[in-house]
Design a protein around this motif. Structure first.
Motif, mmCIF file in Angstrom:
data_model
loop_
_atom_site.group_PDB
_atom_site.id
_atom_site.type_symbol
_atom_site.label_atom_id
_atom_site.label_comp_id
_atom_site.label_asym_id
_atom_site.label_seq_id
_atom_site.Cartn_x
_atom_site.Cartn_y
_atom_site.Cartn_z
ATOM 1 N N MET A 1 11.022 7.312 -10.483
ATOM 2 C CA MET A 1 10.063 7.567 -9.402
ATOM 3 C C MET A 1 9.825 9.067 -9.283
ATOM 4 N N HIS A 2 8.559 9.434 -9.139
ATOM 5 C CA HIS A 2 8.203 10.853 -9.080
ATOM 6 C C HIS A 2 8.190 11.333 -7.630
ATOM 7 N N TYR A 3 8.876 12.429 -7.363
ATOM 8 C CA TYR A 3 8.912 12.998 -6.014
ATOM 9 C C TYR A 3 8.236 14.363 -6.024
ATOM 10 N N LEU A 4 7.457 14.623 -4.983
ATOM 11 C CA LEU A 4 6.834 15.924 -4.835
ATOM 12 C C LEU A 4 7.824 16.910 -4.224
ATOM 13 N N PRO A 5 7.829 18.181 -4.681
ATOM 14 C CA PRO A 5 8.639 19.197 -3.999
ATOM 15 C C PRO A 5 8.202 19.296 -2.539
ATOM 16 N N PHE A 6 9.116 19.794 -1.699
ATOM 17 C CA PHE A 6 8.852 19.798 -0.262
ATOM 18 C C PHE A 6 7.582 20.565 0.076
ATOM 19 N N HIS A 7 7.393 21.767 -0.510
ATOM 20 C CA HIS A 7 6.223 22.560 -0.142
ATOM 21 C C HIS A 7 4.932 21.883 -0.571
ATOM 22 N N ARG A 8 4.964 21.179 -1.711
ATOM 23 C CA ARG A 8 3.778 20.451 -2.158
ATOM 24 C C ARG A 8 3.552 19.222 -1.291
ATOM 25 N N TYR A 9 4.640 18.557 -0.874
ATOM 26 C CA TYR A 9 4.504 17.399 0.015
ATOM 27 C C TYR A 9 3.915 17.827 1.349
ATOM 28 N N TYR A 10 4.358 18.971 1.859
ATOM 29 C CA TYR A 10 3.836 19.492 3.121
ATOM 30 C C TYR A 10 2.347 19.767 3.009
ATOM 31 N N ARG A 11 1.929 20.436 1.939
ATOM 32 C CA ARG A 11 0.517 20.721 1.746
ATOM 33 C C ARG A 11 -0.284 19.426 1.577
ATOM 34 N N HIS A 12 0.323 18.459 0.900
ATOM 35 C CA HIS A 12 -0.317 17.165 0.674
ATOM 36 C C HIS A 12 -0.581 16.471 2.008
ATOM 37 N N LEU A 13 0.427 16.424 2.866
ATOM 38 C CA LEU A 13 0.309 15.740 4.149
ATOM 39 C C LEU A 13 -0.598 16.496 5.102
ATOM 40 N N ALA A 14 -0.653 17.822 4.992
ATOM 41 C CA ALA A 14 -1.504 18.626 5.868
ATOM 42 C C ALA A 14 -2.975 18.534 5.503
ATOM 43 N N SER A 15 -3.280 17.957 4.360
ATOM 44 C CA SER A 15 -4.671 17.763 3.959
ATOM 45 C C SER A 15 -5.285 16.657 4.803
ATOM 46 N N PRO A 16 -6.444 16.876 5.434
ATOM 47 C CA PRO A 16 -7.068 15.833 6.251
ATOM 48 C C PRO A 16 -7.266 14.518 5.499
ATOM 49 N N LYS A 17 -7.647 14.598 4.236
ATOM 50 C CA LYS A 17 -7.895 13.380 3.453
ATOM 51 C C LYS A 17 -6.632 12.549 3.310
ATOM 52 N N TYR A 18 -5.550 13.176 2.867
ATOM 53 C CA TYR A 18 -4.320 12.419 2.629
ATOM 54 C C TYR A 18 -3.626 12.054 3.938
ATOM 55 N N PHE A 19 -3.772 12.861 4.981
ATOM 56 C CA PHE A 19 -3.236 12.485 6.288
ATOM 57 C C PHE A 19 -3.937 11.227 6.785
ATOM 58 N N TYR A 20 -5.247 11.152 6.595
ATOM 59 C CA TYR A 20 -6.014 9.971 7.011
ATOM 60 C C TYR A 20 -5.505 8.722 6.291
ATOM 61 N N ILE A 21 -5.290 8.832 4.985
ATOM 62 C CA ILE A 21 -4.812 7.692 4.202
ATOM 63 C C ILE A 21 -3.403 7.284 4.638
ATOM 64 N N TRP A 22 -2.533 8.264 4.836
ATOM 65 C CA TRP A 22 -1.155 8.003 5.266
ATOM 66 C C TRP A 22 -1.126 7.330 6.624
ATOM 67 N N ALA A 23 -1.954 7.839 7.560
ATOM 68 C CA ALA A 23 -2.006 7.262 8.912
ATOM 69 C C ALA A 23 -2.548 5.843 8.875
ATOM 70 N N ASN A 24 -3.498 5.593 7.997
ATOM 71 C CA ASN A 24 -4.102 4.262 7.888
ATOM 72 C C ASN A 24 -3.063 3.212 7.492
ATOM 73 N N ARG A 25 -2.098 3.599 6.698
ATOM 74 C CA ARG A 25 -1.041 2.677 6.297
ATOM 75 C C ARG A 25 -0.003 2.481 7.401
ATOM 76 N N LEU A 26 0.205 3.502 8.203
ATOM 77 C CA LEU A 26 1.283 3.478 9.187
ATOM 78 C C LEU A 26 0.884 2.816 10.504
ATOM 79 N N ILE A 27 -0.357 2.985 10.918
ATOM 80 C CA ILE A 27 -0.796 2.510 12.236
ATOM 81 C C ILE A 27 -0.557 1.014 12.452
ATOM 82 N N PRO A 28 -0.922 0.119 11.518
ATOM 83 C CA PRO A 28 -0.680 -1.311 11.768
ATOM 84 C C PRO A 28 0.785 -1.641 12.030
ATOM 85 N N TRP A 29 1.699 -0.985 11.306
ATOM 86 C CA TRP A 29 3.129 -1.231 11.515
ATOM 87 C C TRP A 29 3.573 -0.720 12.883
#
Length: 249
Positions: A1-29
């Motif tokens: 399994m591929h893991y992103l380094p912390f600083h890249r993960y932070y930048r990834h999550l701070a992106s509006p596009k990827y935050f939107y996708i991440w939130a879309n998966r989490l909200i129903p749960w």
């Protein structure tokens, strides 16, 4: 399994596009978990928990009042933290989270004050007293309202977020006053029973539903804040290609 380094993960999550996708998966749960916890907490607290030997059944309002009061402080900490992140690193997602959290924080603060008054009438014989904790909680409500008013008064959302963030950071001094007011001053308000050092001075049959309701309120806040953040992202990024694809799909 591929893991992103912390600083890249932070930048990834701070992106509006990827935050939107991440939130879309989490909200129903979060919605399902919040509904389950709220149902269990309310049934346990209002119907199963024993009657208090001093306060009778009137104490049951704590299952709404105490989690609401906790949430009023917790959400303000979120707003102040996001305000600091937005001021230092100019992270757009932090600005949005702070903005959408303010109305919820004000709502929880108002609910804590109202339920506190409903509890205070049979206990103190008055709907309101200028108790140190009640007064400092009222100040917190004014801070929330001031935050929202300042934000709405400035047209540019980035400038509004910075100005409101400064106000949130200044107002954070009220939080320790609320928390320690019962210990610092002679106050009518009940002292700490759950958060004090050592064993909580509350029966476990009352403590567990109280904690369940506190977690339920946190989950509810998370779900609604993510949903409102998604809506704000779509509004601010409406000219982006990825937003156009979502709207057209």
């Amino acid at each position: 399994m591929h893991y992103l380094p912390f600083h890249r993960y932070y930048r990834h999550l701070a992106s509006p596009k990827y935050f939107y996708i991440w939130a879309n998966r989490l909200i129903p749960w979060l919605k399902r978990i919040g509904l389950l916890l709220t149902t269990v907490g309310l049934v346990w607290g209002l119907a199963i928990a024993p009657t208090d030997y001093q306060q009778g059944d009137s104490y049951r309002i704590i299952f709404i009042h105490v989690p609401s009061a906790w949430m009023s402080l917790f959400i303000y900490m979120i707003i102040a933290s996001c305000g600091a992140i937005a001021l230092i690193w100019r992270v757009k997602i932090a600005e949005i989270i702070a903005s959408v959290s303010a109305p919820m924080g004000a709502s929880f603060t108002f609910l804590a004050l109202v339920t506190g008054s409903l509890w205070g009438k049979p206990m103190w014989g008055a709907w309101w007293v200028w108790d140190a904790r009640l007064t400092s909680e009222l100040v917190l409500l004014f801070l929330y309202l001031g935050y929202m008013a300042l934000e709405s008064a400035i047209e540019d959302p980035r400038q509004a977020a910075r100005a409101a963030g400064i106000l949130a950071l200044v107002g954070i001094v009220d939080l320790p006053i609320i928390h320690y007011s019962v210990e610092w001053w002679n106050t009518l308000h009940q002292g700490p029973t759950v958060t004090k050092f050592g064993a909580p001075s509350i029966y476990w049959g009352m403590l567990i539903p109280l904690l369940i309701m506190a977690i339920a309120f946190m989950v509810y806040y998370a779900a609604f804040a993510l949903f409102r953040t998604q809506s704000e992202i779509l509004e601010r990024e409406r000219k982006s290609e990825w937003v156009k694809r979502i709207i057209s799909s």
